[in-house]
Scaffold this motif. Structure first.
Motif, PDB file in Angstrom:
ATOM      1  N   VAL A 139       0.883  -1.168   0.000  1.00 13.05           N
ATOM      2  CA  VAL A 139       0.000   0.000   0.000  1.00 13.05           C
ATOM      3  C   VAL A 139       0.919   1.214   0.000  1.00 13.05           C
ATOM      4  O   VAL A 139       1.619   1.481   0.977  1.00 13.05           O
ATOM      5  N   ALA A 140       0.928   1.943  -1.109  1.00 14.84           N
ATOM      6  CA  ALA A 140       1.979   2.942  -1.308  1.00 14.84           C
ATOM      7  C   ALA A 140       1.438   4.149  -2.058  1.00 14.84           C
ATOM      8  O   ALA A 140       0.251   4.227  -2.399  1.00 14.84           O
ATOM      9  N   ASP A 141       2.333   5.078  -2.317  1.00 11.18           N
ATOM     10  CA  ASP A 141       2.012   6.214  -3.174  1.00 11.18           C
ATOM     11  C   ASP A 141       1.971   5.731  -4.625  1.00 11.18           C
ATOM     12  O   ASP A 141       2.367   4.589  -4.925  1.00 11.18           O
ATOM     13  N   PRO A 142       1.518   6.570  -5.562  1.00  5.75           N
ATOM     14  CA  PRO A 142       1.426   6.124  -6.956  1.00  5.75           C
ATOM     15  C   PRO A 142       2.759   5.583  -7.470  1.00  5.75           C
ATOM     16  O   PRO A 142       3.810   6.199  -7.282  1.00  5.75           O
ATOM     17  N   LEU A 143       2.723   4.433  -8.107  1.00  2.00           N
ATOM     18  CA  LEU A 143       3.950   3.824  -8.627  1.00  2.00           C
ATOM     19  C   LEU A 143       4.674   4.755  -9.582  1.00  2.00           C
ATOM     20  O   LEU A 143       5.911   4.778  -9.627  1.00  2.00           O
ATOM     21  N   GLU A 144       3.910   5.531 -10.318  1.00  2.00           N
ATOM     22  CA  GLU A 144       4.497   6.423 -11.315  1.00  2.00           C
ATOM     23  C   GLU A 144       5.325   7.539 -10.674  1.00  2.00           C
ATOM     24  O   GLU A 144       6.114   8.187 -11.356  1.00  2.00           O
ATOM     25  N   SER A 145       5.147   7.759  -9.370  1.00  2.00           N
ATOM     26  CA  SER A 145       5.874   8.832  -8.688  1.00  2.00           C
ATOM     27  C   SER A 145       7.184   8.348  -8.059  1.00  2.00           C
ATOM     28  O   SER A 145       7.958   9.146  -7.543  1.00  2.00           O
ATOM     29  N   PHE A 146       7.463   7.047  -8.117  1.00  2.00           N
ATOM     30  CA  PHE A 146       8.656   6.500  -7.459  1.00  2.00           C
ATOM     31  C   PHE A 146       9.927   7.037  -8.109  1.00  2.00           C
ATOM     32  O   PHE A 146      10.040   7.075  -9.335  1.00  2.00           O
ATOM     33  N   LYS A 147      10.894   7.409  -7.282  1.00  2.00           N
ATOM     34  CA  LYS A 147      12.256   7.697  -7.742  1.00  2.00           C
ATOM     35  C   LYS A 147      13.077   6.459  -7.404  1.00  2.00           C
ATOM     36  O   LYS A 147      13.628   6.323  -6.317  1.00  2.00           O
TER      37      LYS A 147
ATOM     38  N   GLU B  50      -3.017   2.026  -3.887  1.00  2.00           N
ATOM     39  CA  GLU B  50      -2.967   3.252  -3.109  1.00  2.00           C
ATOM     40  C   GLU B  50      -4.070   3.211  -2.066  1.00  2.00           C
ATOM     41  O   GLU B  50      -5.023   2.419  -2.170  1.00  2.00           O
ATOM     42  N   MET B  51      -3.979   4.064  -1.057  1.00  2.00           N
ATOM     43  CA  MET B  51      -5.016   4.059  -0.028  1.00  2.00           C
ATOM     44  C   MET B  51      -6.367   4.437  -0.605  1.00  2.00           C
ATOM     45  O   MET B  51      -7.399   3.978  -0.105  1.00  2.00           O
ATOM     46  N   THR B  52      -6.379   5.237  -1.666  1.00  2.00           N
ATOM     47  CA  THR B  52      -7.652   5.599  -2.289  1.00  2.00           C
ATOM     48  C   THR B  52      -8.332   4.398  -2.927  1.00  2.00           C
ATOM     49  O   THR B  52      -9.523   4.459  -3.240  1.00  2.00           O
ATOM     50  N   ASP B  53      -7.603   3.304  -3.114  1.00  2.00           N
ATOM     51  CA  ASP B  53      -8.167   2.104  -3.731  1.00  2.00           C
ATOM     52  C   ASP B  53      -8.810   1.171  -2.712  1.00  2.00           C
ATOM     53  O   ASP B  53      -9.437   0.182  -3.094  1.00  2.00           O
ATOM     54  N   VAL B  54      -8.630   1.457  -1.413  1.00  2.00           N
ATOM     55  CA  VAL B  54      -9.091   0.554  -0.360  1.00  2.00           C
ATOM     56  C   VAL B  54     -10.499   0.938   0.078  1.00  2.00           C
ATOM     57  O   VAL B  54     -10.810   2.127   0.247  1.00  2.00           O
TER      58      VAL B  54
END
Length: 316
Positions: free
Chosen positions: A6-14, A38-42
C-alpha cells in the motif's frame, strides 16, 4: 507469496533511492508476486471484507519503465500473504482513517506490516516521550510562555510542528532569541497548535543519523544525513547529504533498548533518528534509507526486511 504494497502512486517512485521499490525488488527476486495499490483504492462495505483495486506488477530492471502491469482486479486484503503499509506521511486524518481500514483487514486475517494500531499509537515525534533516558531536553506545549522559559533555560533551541516531515517547519533560534516571537506565532497559531521544542544539538554538524530497526534488531549501518550550505536540517528532502557509516556504541545501546519493545507491538520496521548521543524521533510510518545504506556499505537492507517479514508469517 503474494505481497500487497500500500503505497504512493507507482508512477511517482524515484527508483534510484526509493525504499519501497527496493522492498519490491527483493520480494520479486525471491519469487514472490508483487502487487500494489494506493489508499484511495481501499474500501470496506457492510457484508464484505476490506478490499482494494490492486495492480499486479512485474519489475523490468529498466530505469525508464521500471514496471509492467500484468493484471488489475479487486481483492480482499486478507487474501494476501502480507500487506506492507508504505504510504508516505504526513500522518493526517486520511492516514488515520487508513489505519482503521487496515485494522479491520487485520481482524479479518490480514498480516499487516507495520501494525495499524501501532502506527496510530506511535506518533513519530511524540513517541520519544516514552524513552526520556535517551533524549535531549524537550518540551511539548501550546504555551508561548513555556517556550520562552525553555529558551531562557537552554539558549539555542529547535522548534518544530508535530505533523511535519522531511524537515518542513523546523526553526532554530539562538541564544539572542532573534525572531522567537514570530516563530512561535507561526507554529502555535495563537495557542491552537502544539509545538515540540528541543535543545539544539551541535552534533547535527556530523549528521542526523537514521538507525534502522528490522524485526527488533538494529541494522549494523546507519545513514548520517549531514546538513549542507549553512542549513541546520540534515533531512535529505532539505538538501542534506547522506553518508552511510557503522552505528556507534551509543546508537546500538538505544536501538537494542527500544527494539524488543517496538517489535512486540507490531513494528517490524522502525527508523530511529539520533543526533550525537540523543534520540530525536521514532519513525514508523514509512522509514527510508535502504538503498543509500546498501549502495554505500554493501549491507542488503531490503533482504533483512524481507527476512523479517517472512519470519513473521506462519506459512512463509
Amino acid at each position: 507469496m503474494n505481497i500487497l504494497f500500500v503505497a504512493d502512486p507507482l508512477e511517482s517512485f524515484k527508483i534510484h533511492k526509493d525504499t519501497t521499490f527496493s522492498m519490491m525488488r527483493e520480494a520479486q527476486k525471491r519469487g514472490h508476486q508483487v502487487t500494489a495499490c494506493e489508499m484511495t483504492d481501499v474500501r470496506w462495505q457492510q457484508g464484505e471484507s476490506v478490499t482494494a483495486q490492486v495492480r499486479e506488477i512485474r519489475l523490468t530492471g529498466d530505469a525508464a519503465t521500471w514496471f509492467t502491469e500484468t493484471r488489475t482486479h479487486r481483492a480482499a486484503l486478507k487474501d494476501f500473504d502480507a500487506v506492507v503499509m508504505r504510504k508516505d506521511p504526513p500522518f493526517d486524518s486520511e492516514y488515520f482513517y487508513a489505519t482503521h481500514l487496515l485494522g479491520q483487514a487485520e481482524r479479518e486475517g490480514a498480516k499487516v506490516f507495520n501494525s495499524p494500531a501501532a502506527l496510530r499509537n506511535h506518533p513519530e515525534k511524540l513517541a520519544i516521550m516514552e524513552f526520556p533516558q535517551f533524549i535531549a531536553p524537550t518540551l511539548v506545549t501550546k504555551s508561548e510562555a513555556d517556550i520562552r522559559a525553555f529558551h531562557a533555560q537552554h539558549g539555542d533551541i529547535i522548534l518544530k510542528p508535530l505533523d511535519g516531515m522531511g524537515g518542513t517547519g523546523i526553526f532554530k533560534v539562538g541564544a539572542d532569541g532573534l525572531n522567537l516571537g514570530v516563530i512561535i506565532e507561526t507554529l502555535n497559531q495563537g495557542g491552537a497548535q502544539t509545538v515540540m521544542v528541543q535543545q539544539f544539538l551541535p552534533g547535527i554538524a556530523h549528521g542526523d543519523k537514521r538507525v534502522l530497526l528490522i524485526g527488533g534488531k538494529p541494522v549494523p549501518f546507519c545513514l548520517a544525513r549531514i546538513p549542507q550550505g549553512g542549513e541546520v536540517r540534515g533531512n535529505l528532502a532539505a538538501g542534506g547529504k547522506g553518508v552511510a557509516q557503522p552505528i556507534s556504541t551509543r546508537d546500538r545501546e538505544i536501538a537494542e533498548a527500544l527494539g524488543p519493545i517496538l517489535v512486540s507491538r507490531g513494528l517490524t520496521l522502525v527508523g530511529l533518528d539520533i543526533i550525537g548521543d540523543s534520540l530525536t524521533e521514532i519513525n514508523v510510518t514509512s522509514p527510508t534509507c535502504f538503498q543509500e545504506i546498501t549502495d554505500q556499505m554493501g549491507c542488503d537492507v531490503a533482504a533483512l526486511f524481507m527476512d523479517a517479514v517472512e519470519a513473521a508469517l506462519p506459512n512463509a
